[in-house]
Design a protein around this motif. Structure first.
Motif, PDB file in Angstrom:
ATOM      1  N   VAL A 343       0.856  -1.188   0.000  1.00 28.39           N
ATOM      2  CA  VAL A 343       0.000   0.000   0.000  1.00 28.39           C
ATOM      3  C   VAL A 343       0.889   1.234   0.000  1.00 28.39           C
ATOM      4  O   VAL A 343       2.096   1.143   0.217  1.00 28.39           O
ATOM      5  N   GLY A 344       0.295   2.387  -0.251  1.00 32.42           N
ATOM      6  CA  GLY A 344       1.081   3.609  -0.337  1.00 32.42           C
ATOM      7  C   GLY A 344       0.976   4.464   0.905  1.00 32.42           C
ATOM      8  O   GLY A 344       0.041   4.333   1.701  1.00 32.42           O
ATOM      9  N   TYR A 345       1.962   5.337   1.063  1.00 30.46           N
ATOM     10  CA  TYR A 345       1.891   6.375   2.087  1.00 30.46           C
ATOM     11  C   TYR A 345       2.099   7.711   1.403  1.00 30.46           C
ATOM     12  O   TYR A 345       3.106   7.941   0.740  1.00 30.46           O
ATOM     13  N   GLY A 346       1.127   8.609   1.594  1.00 30.34           N
ATOM     14  CA  GLY A 346       1.187   9.935   1.020  1.00 30.34           C
ATOM     15  C   GLY A 346       0.486   9.999  -0.330  1.00 30.34           C
ATOM     16  O   GLY A 346       0.364   9.004  -1.048  1.00 30.34           O
ATOM     17  N   ALA A 347       0.006  11.214  -0.645  1.00 32.45           N
ATOM     18  CA  ALA A 347      -0.593  11.483  -1.958  1.00 32.45           C
ATOM     19  C   ALA A 347      -0.072  12.816  -2.474  1.00 32.45           C
ATOM     20  O   ALA A 347      -0.839  13.726  -2.777  1.00 32.45           O
ATOM     21  N   PRO A 348       1.255  12.952  -2.571  1.00 30.28           N
ATOM     22  CA  PRO A 348       1.835  14.221  -3.032  1.00 30.28           C
ATOM     23  C   PRO A 348       1.739  14.346  -4.535  1.00 30.28           C
ATOM     24  O   PRO A 348       1.533  13.358  -5.259  1.00 30.28           O
ATOM     25  N   GLY A 349       1.922  15.562  -5.035  1.00 29.13           N
ATOM     26  CA  GLY A 349       1.930  15.764  -6.472  1.00 29.13           C
ATOM     27  C   GLY A 349       2.959  14.893  -7.160  1.00 29.13           C
ATOM     28  O   GLY A 349       2.699  14.298  -8.209  1.00 29.13           O
ATOM     29  N   LYS A 350       4.154  14.794  -6.577  1.00 27.01           N
ATOM     30  CA  LYS A 350       5.206  13.985  -7.185  1.00 27.01           C
ATOM     31  C   LYS A 350       4.781  12.530  -7.291  1.00 27.01           C
ATOM     32  O   LYS A 350       5.122  11.838  -8.255  1.00 27.01           O
ATOM     33  N   GLY A 351       4.033  12.055  -6.312  1.00 32.52           N
ATOM     34  CA  GLY A 351       3.576  10.678  -6.354  1.00 32.52           C
ATOM     35  C   GLY A 351       2.688  10.399  -7.546  1.00 32.52           C
ATOM     36  O   GLY A 351       2.711   9.310  -8.127  1.00 32.52           O
ATOM     37  N   ASN A 352       1.912  11.390  -7.941  1.00 30.29           N
ATOM     38  CA  ASN A 352       1.021  11.191  -9.080  1.00 30.29           C
ATOM     39  C   ASN A 352       1.770  11.158 -10.401  1.00 30.29           C
ATOM     40  O   ASN A 352       1.361  10.464 -11.331  1.00 30.29           O
ATOM     41  N   THR A 353       2.876  11.889 -10.498  1.00 33.52           N
ATOM     42  CA  THR A 353       3.735  11.724 -11.677  1.00 33.52           C
ATOM     43  C   THR A 353       4.266  10.304 -11.735  1.00 33.52           C
ATOM     44  O   THR A 353       4.236   9.646 -12.787  1.00 33.52           O
ATOM     45  N   LEU A 354       4.744   9.802 -10.606  1.00 34.89           N
ATOM     46  CA  LEU A 354       5.308   8.448 -10.555  1.00 34.89           C
ATOM     47  C   LEU A 354       4.253   7.408 -10.899  1.00 34.89           C
ATOM     48  O   LEU A 354       4.481   6.518 -11.737  1.00 34.89           O
ATOM     49  N   LEU A 355       3.080   7.486 -10.275  1.00 42.45           N
ATOM     50  CA  LEU A 355       2.032   6.483 -10.499  1.00 42.45           C
ATOM     51  C   LEU A 355       1.572   6.480 -11.949  1.00 42.45           C
ATOM     52  O   LEU A 355       1.387   5.415 -12.549  1.00 42.45           O
TER      53      LEU A 355
END
Length: 438
Positions: A343-355
């Motif tokens: 599972v993930g931790y955090g929902a930052p903007g950078k995370g959405n680029t990665l996902l």
């Protein structure tokens, strides 16, 4: 695809756009350098297309169309400014914003330390005036208010600006340009210190914004700018910080060129650990600036040695980005095959680029969590991963927790230490895949 030419600087320069393709409504819009106007833009990495990174979805929006935009980093062959096309209107992004700075304890500590040091360094007192641009929820100016100094935040996002006012921080809801800067100076006086933390990358109109900074600051005042350092981004594979809110990516050399357009000179620079490696630029009006410090010369020398003052330093980045993607996907697929849960931790903007770049959806990452109540109950843009309260992790006891805001590694490792009780492990995807026990 940029990855086809990552090892050859000569081939790297083959992806160049011409000035005949720069109409604002065109799907291949605004492809001239926004600093110098050159049409000679060279591909660094093409991340495909993704939605704006902070456009979190409600459940009712899941069956509606979701716009996506190209995410292609290029560097100007003439002035070396790294940039993406300004395809997203900042008014749409920042009028209501999902990011509240105060939810990060380490960022609050960073801001408090800066306030202490700035007051001492500049000799600020109760007769001084401090302005912060993109002041968010007042996370930094609260420390200035507590010291009894006069201050003003300039924040375009209505919702976070209201949070700042509720916290006792005077805040103007506006985007900064020359006219706004002149109006604030006329109504409030010139600022002894203008702070612009993590905003100089967020504005497509560099020239107008920089003119606004000069209009705000007193003729003998100071401007302090924090921004991620392009050198760290490239060396540490931090490609997830490339997203539509970040229109450009700075070296000290390109920041100097940008500030010079409004008569501001960089006189000092500090290297910071924030956001995986940032720089704090200290600038003053040209007439009072004096020569730059040895630290400025040292960072410029380091950038030059890395090839960032030429095109050679950008070759190979696309291949390293591809390696990050392959390694993370391989880990997630293998974990799923073993019956292990990630599972993930955090929902930052950078995370959405990665996902989005990796194509990670709920089949590989069933959910992520975030301390920000604004994001809880929503879904990540593009990949539609649900976002829950962090308490969900203790309830589910997953085998692995993928840390998306890797830049807060020390803080989040402490927060997630309890997962060791059931043998859980942390996964950091950048700069390279690392699986560790907290």
């Amino acid at each position: 695809m940029a990855g086809d030419s990552e090892e050859d600087p000569a081939r790297l320069s083959s992806d160049r756009w011409t000035s005949g393709q720069t109409t604002a409504g065109d799907s291949r819009a605004a492809l001239a350098c926004r600093l110098c106007g050159s049409a000679d833009l060279v591909s660094v990495v093409d991340l495909g297309a993704s939605p704006p990174c902070e456009s979190f979805l409600s459940e009712a929006e899941l069956d509606r169309p979701e716009p996506t935009y190209p995410l292609h980093l290029r560097v100007c062959a003439d002035c070396r400014l790294a940039q993406i096309p300004p395809l997203i209107d900042p008014v749409e992004t920042f009028t209501e914003y999902a990011y509240f700075s105060s939810f990060s304890r380490s960022w609050l500590a960073h801001a408090g330390k800066f306030a202490d040091e700035a007051v001492t360094r500049l000799g600020l007192d109760q007769g001084s005036f401090v302005v912060e641009v993109a002041s968010n929820d007042g996370y930094l100016l609260r420390d200035i208010v507590r010291r009894g100094l006069r201050c003003l935040g300039i924040e375009p996002s209505v919702n976070v600006g209201e949070a700042a006012r509720e916290a006792g921080v005077p805040t103007l809801t506006a985007f900064l340009d020359a006219a706004t800067g002149e109006a604030v100076r006329r109504d409030h006086g010139a600022a002894d210190l203008v702070v612009a933390n993590n905003v100089y990358a967020h504005i497509p109109d560099i020239l107008g914004f920089t003119a606004g900074l000069r209009a705000l600051v007193a003729d003998d005042g100071w401007v302090s700018i924090e921004v991620q350092h392009l050198l760290s981004l490239l060396e540490l594979n931090q490609y997830d910080t490339i997203y539509h809110e970040h229109f450009q990516y700075y070296t000290v050399a390109t920041a100097r060129r940008a500030l010079a357009t409004a008569g501001l000179s960089v006189v000092d620079v500090e290297r910071l650990e924030t956001h995986g490696g940032s720089i704090r630029l200290w600038a003053r009006p040209d007439a009072v600036a004096g020569p730059p410090s040895e630290r400025v010369h040292a960072v410029l020398t380091e950038e030059k040695a890395a090839g960032l003052h030429e095109l050679s330093g950008y070759a190979g980045f696309a291949r390293r980005v591809s390696d990050v993607r392959v390694d993370l996907l391989d880990f997630l697929v293998q974990a799923r095959r073993r019956g292990e849960r990630v599972v993930g931790y955090g929902a930052p903007g950078k995370g959405n680029t990665l996902l989005n770049h990796c194509g990670i959806r709920p089949d590989l990452l069933p959910y992520t969590v975030d301390r920000n109540p604004y994001k809880q109950g929503r879904y990540t843009p593009g990949t539609r991963v649900p976002i829950f309260d962090p308490a969900r992790i203790a309830e589910d006891r997953p085998d692995y927790v993928l840390v998306l805001p890797w830049n807060l590694r020390a803080e989040l490792t402490r927060q997630l230490a309890p997962i060791a009780e059931w043998g859980g492990r942390l996964v950091f995807p950048i700069p390279r895949l690392e699986v560790v026990s907290p």
